[in-house]
Design an enzyme around this catalytic site. Sequence first.
Site, mmCIF file in Angstrom:
data_model
loop_
_atom_site.group_PDB
_atom_site.id
_atom_site.type_symbol
_atom_site.label_atom_id
_atom_site.label_comp_id
_atom_site.label_asym_id
_atom_site.label_seq_id
_atom_site.Cartn_x
_atom_site.Cartn_y
_atom_site.Cartn_z
ATOM 1 C CG ASP A 60 -32.909 -47.896 -14.207
ATOM 2 O OD1 ASP A 60 -33.311 -46.757 -13.897
ATOM 3 O OD2 ASP A 60 -31.717 -48.137 -14.433
ATOM 4 C CG ASP A 93 -20.747 -52.483 -14.089
ATOM 5 O OD1 ASP A 93 -21.361 -51.503 -14.573
ATOM 6 O OD2 ASP A 93 -21.336 -53.437 -13.547
ATOM 7 C CG HIS A 109 -24.533 -50.483 -15.098
ATOM 8 N ND1 HIS A 109 -23.954 -50.719 -13.867
ATOM 9 C CD2 HIS A 109 -25.270 -49.357 -14.921
ATOM 10 C CE1 HIS A 109 -24.328 -49.788 -13.022
ATOM 11 N NE2 HIS A 109 -25.120 -48.938 -13.641
ATOM 12 C CD GLU A 138 -24.798 -54.254 -13.247
ATOM 13 O OE1 GLU A 138 -23.793 -53.858 -13.863
ATOM 14 O OE2 GLU A 138 -25.137 -53.800 -12.127
#
Length: 240
Positions: free
Chosen positions: A67, A135, A137, A142
């Site tokens: 990313d 979380d 991810h 996400e």
Amino acid sequence: MEIIIAKDYDSVCELAAEILTGVVAANPDATLGLATGSTPLGVYARLVSAVSDGALSLAGCKSFNLDEYVGAGVNDAHSYAYYMRENLFGKTDIDPRNTHLPLGTAPDLAAECERYTALLAANRRDIQLLGLGSDGHIAFNEPNTPFDSHTHVAELAESTVKDNSRLFANPDDVPRYALTMGIADIMDARKILILACGANKAQAVRGMVKGEVDERMPASVLQRHADVTVILDEAAAELL
Ligand code: GLP
């Protein structure tokens, strides 16, 4: 999933570096999927040492990163391109022309996503290194990202912006969007190596390993991959 619980961060990095080195030893032309974040830093430091000791060569390898922040240029100190040069590419014998990241400053982001997806399809990763968001991810996929997604522009969750703000002098400078490999791209790797350290990852680790496979917990998709190694320190494993 093979789950390894190591004593501490250093042991996690040691084991991960051994696995990556083993992949390159078996195939000097290996295609590597690489990650950023704090967790892989100790792994990259070990790979850099192995290359400088002559125990490892990345000269034949290609790499594809997960990313990049939208708007981050390759010379911006917060960009993942910069991180990779500082921590791995610039300190090893990998050919910079064989290293790939999505371009955060591409004028047409949709076209850039298509370009990167096609590049990934033509270059299946032998191993994909991953970190884990608090979380759940993976890359910047996400919660509620479709499992069949390819490279796309992602809006970062509030919790991710908060987690990442430690790396920025001014919290308002934390990017809110990123270009990220999709979940289908990640799952296409032949082997996946995911690392998680620290108590703030324990809930996500539990969801990844023991939870339902559900788009609300992106890392749970890894339960469907045939060859996943999870390396945790004791704090990240405390809810297993
Ligand atoms: C960012 C990256 C992820 C990484 C995560 C965890 O969100 N895009 O690829 O896994 O951070 O980072 P850290 O290892 O710093 O906890």
